[in-house]
Scaffold this motif. Structure first.
Motif, short mmCIF file in Angstrom:
data_model
loop_
_atom_site.label_atom_id
_atom_site.label_comp_id
_atom_site.label_asym_id
_atom_site.label_seq_id
_atom_site.Cartn_x
_atom_site.Cartn_y
_atom_site.Cartn_z
N ALA A 59 -5.57 7.26 -5.32
CA ALA A 59 -6.08 7.67 -4.01
C ALA A 59 -6.13 6.46 -3.08
O ALA A 59 -6.59 5.39 -3.48
CB ALA A 59 -7.46 8.29 -4.14
N THR A 60 -5.65 6.65 -1.86
CA THR A 60 -5.64 5.58 -0.87
C THR A 60 -6.60 5.90 0.26
O THR A 60 -6.55 6.99 0.83
CB THR A 60 -4.23 5.37 -0.30
N VAL A 61 -7.49 4.97 0.55
CA VAL A 61 -8.42 5.11 1.67
C VAL A 61 -7.94 4.18 2.78
O VAL A 61 -8.06 2.96 2.66
CB VAL A 61 -9.87 4.77 1.27
N TYR A 62 -7.35 4.76 3.82
CA TYR A 62 -6.81 3.96 4.92
C TYR A 62 -7.92 3.58 5.90
O TYR A 62 -9.02 4.14 5.90
CB TYR A 62 -5.71 4.73 5.65
N GLN A 63 -7.59 2.66 6.80
CA GLN A 63 -8.58 2.17 7.77
C GLN A 63 -9.10 3.29 8.66
O GLN A 63 -10.27 3.30 9.03
CB GLN A 63 -7.96 1.07 8.63
N ALA A 76 1.42 10.69 -5.92
CA ALA A 76 0.47 9.61 -6.20
C ALA A 76 -0.92 10.19 -6.47
O ALA A 76 -1.61 9.78 -7.42
CB ALA A 76 0.43 8.63 -5.04
N LEU A 77 -1.34 11.15 -5.65
CA LEU A 77 -2.65 11.78 -5.85
C LEU A 77 -2.71 12.50 -7.19
O LEU A 77 -3.70 12.43 -7.91
CB LEU A 77 -2.93 12.77 -4.71
N ILE A 109 0.84 -1.21 0.00
CA ILE A 109 0.00 0.00 0.00
C ILE A 109 0.87 1.25 0.00
O ILE A 109 0.63 2.20 -0.76
CB ILE A 109 -0.93 0.01 1.23
N LYS A 110 1.88 1.27 0.85
CA LYS A 110 2.71 2.47 0.99
C LYS A 110 3.55 2.72 -0.26
O LYS A 110 3.84 3.87 -0.59
CB LYS A 110 3.59 2.35 2.23
N ILE A 111 3.93 1.67 -0.97
CA ILE A 111 4.64 1.86 -2.23
C ILE A 111 3.71 2.44 -3.29
O ILE A 111 4.06 3.39 -4.00
CB ILE A 111 5.25 0.52 -2.71
N LEU A 112 2.49 1.91 -3.36
CA LEU A 112 1.54 2.40 -4.35
C LEU A 112 1.08 3.81 -4.06
O LEU A 112 0.69 4.55 -4.98
CB LEU A 112 0.33 1.46 -4.43
N SER A 113 1.09 4.20 -2.78
CA SER A 113 0.61 5.54 -2.41
C SER A 113 1.75 6.55 -2.29
O SER A 113 1.51 7.69 -1.89
CB SER A 113 -0.18 5.48 -1.10
N GLY A 114 2.98 6.15 -2.62
CA GLY A 114 4.09 7.09 -2.65
C GLY A 114 4.79 7.32 -1.33
O GLY A 114 5.69 8.17 -1.24
#
Length: 261
Positions: A84-88, A78-79, A49-54
């Protein structure tokens, strides 16, 4: 939908000191499809996740966006690329209204110079419209977001990401803390995002949540890929068995059997 994937992950690796977090992981994400990434705690899902979100850069391998190599140096990059990353934790303020949370950090304004001010009416109308387009009929956009159910809050976060131009949506365990009914709510909105043409990366440890909406399945175990499968290559029982560590469980069952003597 074109044959070229929206995102391609090629042999991505990441280490932290002597700890190998990811090793040679590959998969693809197409527009209008859901790629599910499954694994237990410590499998490497958070690092991916962190790689894909930069947040992190890979030590090996590469990412291709629209068929072109890309290096995401920060979450902002990344944005800007439409990821876009939706975290918990959803990055929401529970006591603030739904519409305030929808535009948190990107508030619409009206007027000029010293007369510029927050455009409340536009924010409320836009929030209501965008949620309705995702099939979310909120009772009152002025209600605090903390009064929504877990599934509804996840749905607002998904609609927010779509509104702000996401082409690729990364969802970090969105159903993990939800009951069956609320998990079903979130899965419906994942399907709606997919049907609107977004590529979705659905991170989960639950094969029963992944299989109904998934088009592709990447299984991780201790940073390594157990396989990358299209849906027609894998049944739900197969997916469940692989997630449960079928061979390991069989060995454990033998070890735990009572000696008949």
């Amino acid at each position: 939908m074109t044959d070229a994937p929206l995102l391609e992950i090629r042999d991505v690796s990441k280490t932290f000191g002597s700890v190998i977090s990811l090793s040679g992981v590959s998969t693809t994400v197409h527009a209008g499809q859901v790629t599910c990434v499954l694994g237990d705690n410590g499998a490497g899902k958070s690092t991916l996740i962190k790689i894909l979100s930069g947040v992190h850069q890979p030590d090996g391998g590469e990412l291709l966006l629209d068929g072109k190599p890309v290096r995401l140096g920060s979450p902002r990059e990344a944005l800007d690329a439409g990821i876009a990353t939706v975290y918990q934790d959803l990055a929401m303020v529970p006591l603030m209204a739904i519409w305030r949370n929808f535009f948190l950090g990107s508030e619409p304004t009206k007027g000029w110079g010293p007369f510029r001010r927050f455009d409340r009416a536009t924010a409320i109308d836009t929030t209501r419209r965008e949620l309705l387009e995702m099939g979310i009929d909120i009772r009152d956009p002025d209600q605090p977001v903390g009064t929504l159910s877990g599934g509804e809050r996840q749905s607002v976060a998904i609609a927010r990401a779509v509104h702000f131009g996401a082409r690729l949506l990364i969802l970090d365990e969105p159903t993990s803390a939800l009951g069956v009914k609320q998990a079903g709510v979130v899965l419906r909105y994942i399907a709606r995002a997919r049907d609107r043409g977004l590529g979705v990366v659905f991170i989960t440890h639950n094969p029963h949540h992944a299989y109904p909406v998934g088009d592709r399945f990447l299984l991780l175990n201790r940073g390594k890929s157990l396989g990358d499968f299209a849906k027609d290559e894998l049944s739900l029982p197969d997916l469940t068995r692989m997630m449960a560590g079928g061979a390991e469980l069989e060995q454990l069952a033998h070890e735990l059997e009572r000696d008949p003597s």
